[in-house]
Design a protein around this motif. Structure first.
Motif, PDB file in Angstrom:
ATOM      1  N   GLY A  57     -16.954  -8.045  33.328  1.00 31.82           N
ATOM      2  CA  GLY A  57     -16.948  -8.877  34.526  1.00 31.82           C
ATOM      3  C   GLY A  57     -16.371 -10.268  34.306  1.00 31.82           C
ATOM      4  O   GLY A  57     -16.556 -11.153  35.133  1.00 31.82           O
ATOM      5  N   VAL A  58     -15.656 -10.457  33.203  1.00 31.09           N
ATOM      6  CA  VAL A  58     -15.087 -11.770  32.870  1.00 31.09           C
ATOM      7  C   VAL A  58     -13.812 -12.019  33.672  1.00 31.09           C
ATOM      8  O   VAL A  58     -13.500 -13.142  34.024  1.00 31.09           O
ATOM      9  N   VAL A  59     -13.058 -10.935  33.947  1.00 32.49           N
ATOM     10  CA  VAL A  59     -11.835 -11.033  34.736  1.00 32.49           C
ATOM     11  C   VAL A  59     -11.804  -9.890  35.736  1.00 32.49           C
ATOM     12  O   VAL A  59     -12.557  -8.921  35.623  1.00 32.49           O
ATOM     13  N   ILE A  60     -10.928 -10.041  36.737  1.00 31.09           N
ATOM     14  CA  ILE A  60     -10.692  -8.956  37.695  1.00 31.09           C
ATOM     15  C   ILE A  60      -9.190  -8.706  37.750  1.00 31.09           C
ATOM     16  O   ILE A  60      -8.384  -9.633  37.677  1.00 31.09           O
ATOM     17  N   GLY A  61      -8.834  -7.442  37.856  1.00 32.13           N
ATOM     18  CA  GLY A  61      -7.425  -7.078  38.000  1.00 32.13           C
ATOM     19  C   GLY A  61      -7.104  -6.878  39.461  1.00 32.13           C
ATOM     20  O   GLY A  61      -7.880  -6.264  40.197  1.00 32.13           O
ATOM     21  N   GLY A  64      -0.706  -5.101  41.276  1.00 27.99           N
ATOM     22  CA  GLY A  64       0.542  -5.692  41.731  1.00 27.99           C
ATOM     23  C   GLY A  64       0.588  -7.208  41.678  1.00 27.99           C
ATOM     24  O   GLY A  64       1.618  -7.811  41.972  1.00 27.99           O
ATOM     25  N   ARG A  65      -0.519  -7.861  41.326  1.00 26.19           N
ATOM     26  CA  ARG A  65      -0.558  -9.326  41.302  1.00 26.19           C
ATOM     27  C   ARG A  65      -0.894  -9.892  39.933  1.00 26.19           C
ATOM     28  O   ARG A  65      -0.390 -10.941  39.565  1.00 26.19           O
ATOM     29  N   GLY A  66      -1.802  -9.238  39.199  1.00 24.95           N
ATOM     30  CA  GLY A  66      -2.150  -9.747  37.880  1.00 24.95           C
ATOM     31  C   GLY A  66      -3.634  -9.729  37.621  1.00 24.95           C
ATOM     32  O   GLY A  66      -4.407  -9.070  38.312  1.00 24.95           O
ATOM     33  N   THR A  67      -4.032 -10.492  36.607  1.00 22.91           N
ATOM     34  CA  THR A  67      -5.425 -10.568  36.175  1.00 22.91           C
ATOM     35  C   THR A  67      -5.933 -11.977  36.443  1.00 22.91           C
ATOM     36  O   THR A  67      -5.271 -12.961  36.097  1.00 22.91           O
ATOM     37  N   PHE A  68      -7.107 -12.068  37.069  1.00 16.91           N
ATOM     38  CA  PHE A  68      -7.638 -13.348  37.511  1.00 16.91           C
ATOM     39  C   PHE A  68      -9.067 -13.573  37.010  1.00 16.91           C
ATOM     40  O   PHE A  68      -9.789 -12.617  36.758  1.00 16.91           O
ATOM     41  N   VAL A  69      -9.441 -14.845  36.939  1.00 16.67           N
ATOM     42  CA  VAL A  69     -10.828 -15.227  36.646  1.00 16.67           C
ATOM     43  C   VAL A  69     -11.549 -15.204  37.994  1.00 16.67           C
ATOM     44  O   VAL A  69     -11.094 -15.833  38.954  1.00 16.67           O
TER      45      VAL A  69
END
Length: 71
Positions: A57-61, A64-69
């Motif tokens: 749960g540290v990041v979300i994918g 088509g846009r990327g990986t986010f916090v």
């Protein structure tokens, strides 16, 4: 030549960078290629790291846009 970090070491390092605000909530992480260069590992290793971080749960994918916090 230094030994490359393991996936779990990279995951711990990225988690620490997120906690300290280097990658604040809502920000996008660098591309897999950029992170692979930064850590001197393959993009496939970074893909494994991102899987670990998503499971924790540290990041979300975002497809088509990327990986986010997460916010």
């Amino acid at each position: 030549m230094p030994v490359p970090m393991t996936s779990y070491q990279i995951a711990a390092d990225l988690t620490e960078r997120i906690k300290t605000g280097e990658y604040p909530a809502g920000s996008q992480l660098p591309t897999y290629a950029t992170l692979a260069n930064l850590y001197s590992v393959s993009p496939a290793t970074i893909a494994g790291v991102m899987r670990i971080l998503r499971e924790r749960g540290v990041v979300i994918g975002v497809p088509g846009r990327g990986t986010f916090v997460p916010e």
